[in-house]
Design an enzyme around this catalytic site. Structure first.
Site, PDB file in Angstrom:
ATOM      1  N   LEU B 125       0.835  -1.202   0.000  1.00  0.00           N
ATOM      2  CA  LEU B 125       0.000   0.000   0.000  1.00  0.00           C
ATOM      3  C   LEU B 125       0.874   1.258   0.000  1.00  0.00           C
ATOM      4  O   LEU B 125       0.717   2.146  -0.840  1.00  0.00           O
ATOM      5  CB  LEU B 125      -0.908   0.008   1.237  1.00  0.00           C
ATOM      6  CG  LEU B 125      -1.730   1.285   1.470  1.00  0.00           C
ATOM      7  CD1 LEU B 125      -2.762   1.466   0.352  1.00  0.00           C
ATOM      8  CD2 LEU B 125      -2.451   1.253   2.819  1.00  0.00           C
ATOM      9  N   GLU B 363       2.370   0.031  10.142  1.00  0.00           N
ATOM     10  CA  GLU B 363       0.939  -0.271  10.274  1.00  0.00           C
ATOM     11  C   GLU B 363       0.222   0.834  11.054  1.00  0.00           C
ATOM     12  O   GLU B 363      -0.637   0.581  11.900  1.00  0.00           O
ATOM     13  CB  GLU B 363       0.725  -1.655  10.885  1.00  0.00           C
ATOM     14  CG  GLU B 363       1.278  -2.720   9.948  1.00  0.00           C
ATOM     15  CD  GLU B 363       0.876  -4.124  10.299  1.00  0.00           C
ATOM     16  OE1 GLU B 363      -0.272  -4.335  10.700  1.00  0.00           O
ATOM     17  OE2 GLU B 363       1.735  -5.009  10.151  1.00  0.00           O
TER      18      GLU B 363
END
Lengths: 258, 379
Positions: B125, B363
């Protein structure tokens, strides 16, 4: 196809035992585990099943808290288990354990081979296996580090003081195993989940006919204290003399001429 | 109220502890030093179904709950945070979005071999210009007949160099804003996908991280994960799961730091007494043990909520935030307790301190977690 019983003991994991201020054993935060050599016994039964078929039946005599141990044994490859459980079965002595196992096995569990660990991780009395064989009147082979079934006979390699001894015995028989016999597998996640669905039979104390009284009384258990000391010595002759003198003073070796 | 783990969870924890002690502890310093992926360990993890714990058995997993997975990541990370994280990234960031958003064919074709551990997964991502600000991404996927053609580049892709399957994100309709990004399943051998060099990192060195370059990378339309435009939602849901994994990893690091600090402070003598008897050290250890317990409760609670099919996004963010900051704080203290010895390569606490730092960053940084949590609280 052999029906195999693997006896195991649910013992305190010694890594969790702490020493209390008075030298008593502090067991307030201990975990339990299947005694190390008994893991070898279960693993060996599973290996023999892989080679010859049959089934593996873990059996233990313990307090009811050991239910987790029964699941553990089943996750290690047991097909079904016998859990001889009662509040009165805390800290049984080897003669009681062997007698209880004998009654249940004789009356309820058909078997060709019984496997035990050579000794338990807590007491290491090495008595349950041989006593159980005596009760059941079957051959007992101890100190086994290699085992096979050939033409319906047991071939076992025993580690004895002066080397190896290879012996044969007819089935049924009882074998006590050394840790060298195998490396127990670590159960995978599916093995543990599947164990919860495997059948096991719980046998209560009042289902037994024998009384099985204790003969021993534990008066005291104390932790030993190990003291470490460090002193540095050189390599000159006078250093060696000083080194020896130091050992004598500490009582590690005898006095001169003594 | 029940704080007791199930017997299965306890047994699985002790089995993972035994596994890690046997297969991971002996190599942890070496794989850190050499920045090496321990493929041999992952082979063994696959054999024990550790690479698909919360994935149903029909898709090749073990079929246990999320809490069991969190416990396994924790215990593995206690021996080696890189190895624990590689497992977490595979399950939480790659298997999980396919499980939650994939169709039956995608689950059979991609998820099943991943959950069996036949290949590892990665989540692509982040881009050079888009970290916390996901919307700043520039990678595009253009529909061309029955294919999507992906162009752009990703960075800091965990497991990038060792994965076989990627869940990658690209704009299918940039004009549509949050509803314009889509998620795709991209197999490693797809022409036009190039995996860049493995980064040399400060810590977590055995976890493999790289750039991913997509140049006219053509994937069939059936590899679209979920619906067109569902990418941001898929990414955010995936992060909710990943954060429990990072919390677990942080707890493992923290437990290891505590283990090391306790052992060393009982052995090290200064001023004639073990340093554990000095209040300055004893209080550091008290704080460490307290934060560890709090972090563990937060993480287990988030996982328990997930297993109860209740919302857990806020709790996962809290667990990640608290556990990662506690890991950083207390690994620093563990080095302090070790004094000069803790600053030398080969001391486990030195590795733990370097490994801890990333847990506050990836994250979702600590700042991003506070955005999530405050957004939930102030709603």
């Amino acid at each position: 196809m052999p029906e195999m019983i693997a006896c195991f003991k649910w013992v305190i994991d010694e890594a969790y035992i702490r020493r209390g201020p008075e030298g008593e054993l502090d067991l307030s935060s201990v975990n339990y585990k299947i005694s190390e050599y008994d893991r070898n016994a279960i693993e060996e039964a599973v290996r023999l099943r892989e080679a010859h078929g049959g089934s593996v039946i873990p059996v233990t005599v313990a307090a009811p808290e050991a239910a987790k141990g029964v699941k553990d044994a089943l996750s290690r490859g047991g097909d079904r288990a016998f859990f001889i459980a009662d509040e009165a079965f805390h800290d049984l002595e080897p003669s009681q354990t062997a007698a209880v196992l004998a009654e249940v096995i004789r009356s309820r569990i058909p078997h060709d081979l019984i496997l035990c660990g050579e000794g338990s991780g807590d007491l290491y009395a090495q008595q349950v296996g041989p006593r159980l064989a005596e009760h059941l009147e079957i051959p007992c082979i101890s100190f086994v580090q290699k085992l096979s079934i050939e033409q319906g006979r047991l071939i076992a390699e025993r580690k004895v003081e002066e080397g190896l001894e290879v012996v044969a015995a007819p089935l049924p028989a009882l074998v006590t195993v050394l840790p060298d016999i195998n490396v127990p597998r670590i159960p995978g996640v599916k093995d543990t989940l599947a164990a919860a669905k495997k059948p096991f039979v719980t046998v209560k104390r009042d289902e037994l006919s024998g009384k099985y009284e204790a003969h021993l009384a534990t008066l005291l258990v104390r932790a030993t204290q190990m003291e470490r000391q460090c002193e540095r010595f050189g390599t000159q002759p006078e250093d060696v003399a000083r080194f020896l003198e130091s050992l004598r003073k500490k009582g590690a070796i005898g006095q001169k001429g003594g | 109220m029940d704080f007791k783990l199930s017997e299965e969870q306890e047994l699985i924890r002790s089995n993972m502890r035994e596994f890690a002690a046997k297969h991971v502890d002996p190599i942890a310093a070496e794989i850190d030093e050499n920045s090496r992926h321990p493929a041999e360990v992952f082979q063994k993890l696959a054999e024990g179904n550790w690479l698909g714990i919360p994935i149903p058995q029909e898709y090749g997993g073990a079929g246990a709950d999320r809490l069991t997975h969190v416990i396994a990541v924790e215990e593995l990370s206690r021996s080696c945070a890189s190895t624990g994280f590689t497992l977490s990234a595979h399950v939480d960031l790659a298997c999980t979005p396919i499980l939650l958003f994939g169709n039956d064919q995608q689950k059979a074709k991609f998820l099943t071999p991943m959950a069996k551990g036949e290949n590892l997964g990665a989540f692509a991502l982040t881009e050079p210009g888009a970290g916390t600000d996901v919307m700043a991404a520039t990678t595009t996927a253009a529909l061309d007949g029955n294919d999507y053609v992906i162009n752009g580049s990703k960075t800091f892709t965990s497991n990038g160099p060792v994965a076989g399957t990627y869940v990658a994100f690209a704009w299918t309709d940039k004009e549509a804003g949050r509803k314009g990004m889509s998620a795709f399943i991209v197999p490693r051998d797809t022409p036009g996908l190039r995996v860049g060099e493995h980064f040399k990192k400060m810590g977590l060195r055995a976890s493999q991280t790289s750039e991913m370059i997509f140049k006219d990378c053509r994937i069939p339309k059936e590899n679209l994960l979920g619906q067109p435009g569902q990418g941001v939602q898929i990414a955010m849901t995936t992060f909710d799961h990943g954060r429990m994994g990072i919390a677990a990893q942080s707890i493992g690091i923290l437990q290891a730091a505590l283990d090391e600090a306790v052992q060393y402070s009982k052995e090290r003598i200064q001023f004639g007494t073990p340093i554990a008897r000095h209040q300055a050290i004893a209080w550091m250890i008290a704080d460490m043990a307290t934060d560890l317990a709090a972090a563990r409760f937060l993480a287990y609670y988030a996982a328990w909520l997930k297993d109860q099919k209740q919302p857990f996004s806020k709790e996962a963010a809290m667990a990640k935030l608290f556990a990662s900051e506690a890991a950083m704080k207390h690994t620093t203290k563990a080095v302090q307790i070790h004094g000069g010895y803790g600053y030398i390569k080969g001391a486990k606490v030195e590795r733990l301190m370097r490994d801890a730092k990333i847990t506050e960053i990836y994250e979702g940084t600590s700042e991003a977690q506070r955005m999530v949590i405050s957004g939930n609280v102030l709603r």
